[in-house]
Write an enzyme that holds these catalytic residues in place. Structure first.
Site: not given
Ligand code: PGA
Length: 260
Positions: A11, A13, A98, A100, A167, A173, A211
């Site tokens: 992803n 982003k 997601h 976000e 997630e 992150g 992560s």
């Molecule tokens: P990350 O993000 O691997 O940077 O923790 C995962 C995601 O948001 O899909």
């Protein structure tokens, strides 16, 4: 539990300029040439780079996904992109729900379900994200939150089989991950919840996201009920992303796929 080869999804982003996106796509290919069908690998660039990334991936086994879509196939929705448009652009998967999007765009589970239905209707599969916040986790509500999100975000089973991505919001992150026991427990619960919703456990793919790095990928991806991973930050580096894909695949499978 779980279906087929591991599924590893990058992803991207809202990262990368045009040349960087094409370069990243091209750079991943040689790392994964011997993987064959031992793993399914997808990258989800920003909408505007889908065409460029599609071109860059030409001839490779890496498939294309998007990060969101509008529930309607067309209409007066300024700034939005529909599922049929994403299909035209060569996508096979679309991430929806997601955290976000749920948090920063106020998306409800009901909207996410509509989007997922639109994705099936356009001939693709949704990757539906679920996961608890730190506060919900601290209050012991992880499974209740996920149960509610699955019940409200997942379309009826006859529409198609979605990919689910677990997630934990606090792990995204942050460099933090749940313990391996916790990941295995939540994935087993998600399989159970999806069975209650009418899906066959063996047909499901439940990805872990939050992560995942080359250093922890092998142990997470070996857990029961973990059929793949959704990768954010580490998917922006070709060698890290490829290392995670390779960690998902037993070495023997690479050799078998490579000699096939
Ligand atoms: P990350 O993000 O691997 O940077 O923790 C995962 C995601 O948001 O899909």
């Amino acid at each position: 539990m779980g279906a087929g080869a591991p599924f590893i999804v990058g992803n991207w982003k809202m990262h990368l300029r045009r040349e960087e996106a094409s370069l990243l796509a091209r750079s991943i290919i040689p790392y994964l040439q011997d993987i064959g069908v031992a793993a399914e690998v997808a990258v989800c660039p920003p909408f505007i780079w889908l065409d460029a990334v599609k071109d860059a991936l030409e001839g490779s086994q890496i498939i294309l996904g998007a990060q969101d879509c509008h529930p309607q196939p067309e209409g007066a929705y300024t700034g939005d992109i529909s599922a049929p448009m994403l299909r035209d652009a060569g996508c096979d998967y679309v991430i929806v729900g997601h955290s976000e999007r749920r948090t920063l765009h106020g998306e409800s589970s009901a909207e996410i379900r509509e989007k997922a239905e639109a994705i099936f209707a356009a001939g693709m599969a949704p990757i539906i994200c679920v996961g608890e916040s730190q506060e919900e986790r601290d209050a012991g509500q992880t499974i209740a939150v996920i149960r509610e999100q699955c019940a409200a975000s997942v379309p009826d089973a006859q529409k198609g089989i979605p990919v689910i991505a677990y997630e934990p919001i606090w792990a995204i992150g942050s460099g933090k991950t749940p313990s391996l026991d916790e990941i295995a427990r939540v994935h087993t619960e998600i399989h159970g919840i999806m069975v209650e919703l009418g899906f066959a456990s063996g047909a499901l793919r439940v990805l872990y996201g939050g992560s995942v790095k080359p250093g922890n990928a092998a142990e997470i991806l070996a857990l029961p009920g973990v059929e793949g991973a959704l990768i954010g930050g580490a998917s922006l580096k070709a060698d890290d992303f490829a290392a995670i894909v390779r960690a998902s695949v037993p070495l023997d499978n690479i050799r078998t796929a490579g000699s096939a």
